[in-house]
Design an enzyme around this catalytic site. Sequence first.
Site, short mmCIF file in Angstrom:
data_model
loop_
_atom_site.label_atom_id
_atom_site.label_comp_id
_atom_site.label_asym_id
_atom_site.label_seq_id
_atom_site.Cartn_x
_atom_site.Cartn_y
_atom_site.Cartn_z
N LYS A 154 8.43 10.43 9.99
CA LYS A 154 6.72 10.34 10.19
C LYS A 154 6.17 9.85 11.52
O LYS A 154 7.06 9.26 12.31
CB LYS A 154 6.36 9.12 9.14
CG LYS A 154 4.72 8.90 8.94
CD LYS A 154 4.74 7.76 8.05
CE LYS A 154 3.24 7.50 8.03
NZ LYS A 154 2.83 6.73 6.87
N CYS A 203 0.87 -1.15 0.08
CA CYS A 203 -0.17 -0.01 0.05
C CYS A 203 0.86 1.19 -0.07
O CYS A 203 1.74 1.29 0.79
CB CYS A 203 -0.81 0.00 1.16
SG CYS A 203 -1.45 1.54 1.79
#
Length: 637
Positions: free
Chosen positions: A295, A143
């Site tokens: 992140k 993904c």
Amino acid sequence: MNVFYITTPIYYVNAHPHLGHAYTTILADCVHRFHRLLQEKTYFLTGTDEHGDKIVQAAEKNKQDPQGYVDAISARFQTLWPELGIENSDFIRTTYPEHKACVQRILQKVFDKGDIYFGEYGGYYCYGCECFYTEKELKEGLCPDHLEKPHYIQEKNYFFRMSKYQDRLRGHIQDNPAFIRPQQYRNEVLAMLREPLDDLCISRPKSRLTWGIELPFDQDFVTYVWFDALINYVSALGWPEGELFRTYWPDAHHLVAKDILKPHAVFWPTMLLSAGIDLYQGLRVHGYWKVDETKMSKSLGNVVEPLEMRKKYGLDGFRYFLMRDMQFGHDGSFSEQGLVNRFNADLANDLGNLFNRTLAMTHKYFQGKVPPSAGWTSEDRDMADLGLSAMSGYIEHLEAFQLALGLETFWEFIRGLNRYIDAQAPWRLFKAGETERLGTVMTLVLSGLRRIALAVWPVMPETSETLCAQLGVRFAPEDVDLRRESRSWQELQPGIEVAKKSNCFPRQEFQLEAPEHKAADSDSKEPEVPEIQFDDFQKLDLRSALITNAERVKGADKLLKLEVDLGVSRKRTIVSGLAEHYAPETLQGKQAVVVTNLKPRKLRGILSQGMVLTVETPAGLKILQGDEATPPGSKVS
Ligand code: ME8
């Protein structure tokens, strides 16, 4: 009267609210408050997205039934927003019966039109995104967002003929440059629409998922969570006959981050076209907050808790930093040190000092009362003109959601007033007995403070109200018109009494712990460390260095092999215990301080020629850094 309707995404209730959710919602709040000061008719909606696989999985993990689970997490969002100064007009939950009824009504309408058909589909499904990907869209089989292996699912489902509306949507985006902003996201969507669009799978069989809204035309299926969620923007207004819907639609601006661009820029407008509802006015897309360049994620343990930031640095300082340090549309990097630096420079120094010194002088020279003002000099006129143009620039940028630019422009005025005081030197006028001129200068500055106090309300509502009270100005949003303030200079009336002190923004120190921890620990003694002589310290050769490469050391969980640049042809290899604290790819290009004359040592077969200095923080080890980039090899002392 202009109408302005602003929405945030409705957040998934599978996670607790964090910095990212707080940022979008605070930004929406600022923009909403700003439009109130333009005297527009406004409405601000946020809420929670509560159906779908992901939510069921999270509830199971918490050993709760889905309804109990979503009630609890949704409540966390609802109670957080007022704590962050957010004044939303309404809060929508997709489990509300009115929302469910609205989704079913729209589905039926689209179905009756022939835009929904039954078919079979196989695709790669990512539960994190709650959507299918084609093979082409995957990144090396994973993904593209979650970098996890998707599940291949093949089943019979209902499909929405999204492709039928592709050309109309592309035409609309081309004809309306302001439909999607900033520009780079508009381009991204236009690029998407150059490829043929697939139809959208909008159902899930109940055999697999029951936690959703039943399709009105087939009770064996529930609605796909995105088809359900996007409709919140009109269901909350009571589509189709509700008073709110008639007032605020289609003057809607949807604020989202780049992660959910496609559902908002492609799914939603095609759904609206099919349902015969006018298209919303604008999609505004912001970037992502990273934390110290990495992140933000639970697994890395670097998730920023908004309430903790509020506790440490005060609500308005936190809100100001978020708005000032994120350039709208780009990614931003969050660090507490960055917050403290920004706070001290803009709020403590520029704004805080201006208020402190002006109020103190008003008391010293005029017993705390706004003095009478006489004629202006050209410098006074220039100062007032700067006040007007800064306000115009501020308005223009805020209308485009560019808060960082708006605040930067407005701070020119604040800095200008500080320079004006330095140049006019009221203390000299006082000494020389030039009372009339002194009165003019002080009134001009005090009137400048009034416009600052009003203008900062969208971003720092509490501060604004305090500053207004200090200036004896009655504040009510419905009485303030920023456009008028950009056209004419309003003087404070002589005789108004101002406060003695302001003290809104005392300088901040970077706090490693929450204040109460500090207080609890303050009795305990510092650990005993033996003293050394200065000569001992001088034996260390400390240098600034640039990390040029970093990689994991095979078979060692904690170690990273770093290549560092120490200036003119001095390269070193250093093995450092940073692997649990930094992903190697985030270190390239980072500055560090290195002990260069440590005796070389072999670690896992690699000769380590030095040591990188680190700081122990509750969030793990951080590489020690200066506040500015320095040439590699510079001596540190
Ligand atoms: O996507 N930086 O919900 P969600 C900036 N339910 N903003 C961030 C962020 C970050 N690091 N992380 C999250 C959903 N956000 C769907 C939306 S709408 C009809 C359905 C913010 O809980 C940002 O606004 O995953 C992003 O778009 C949103 O949270 C995603 O929230």
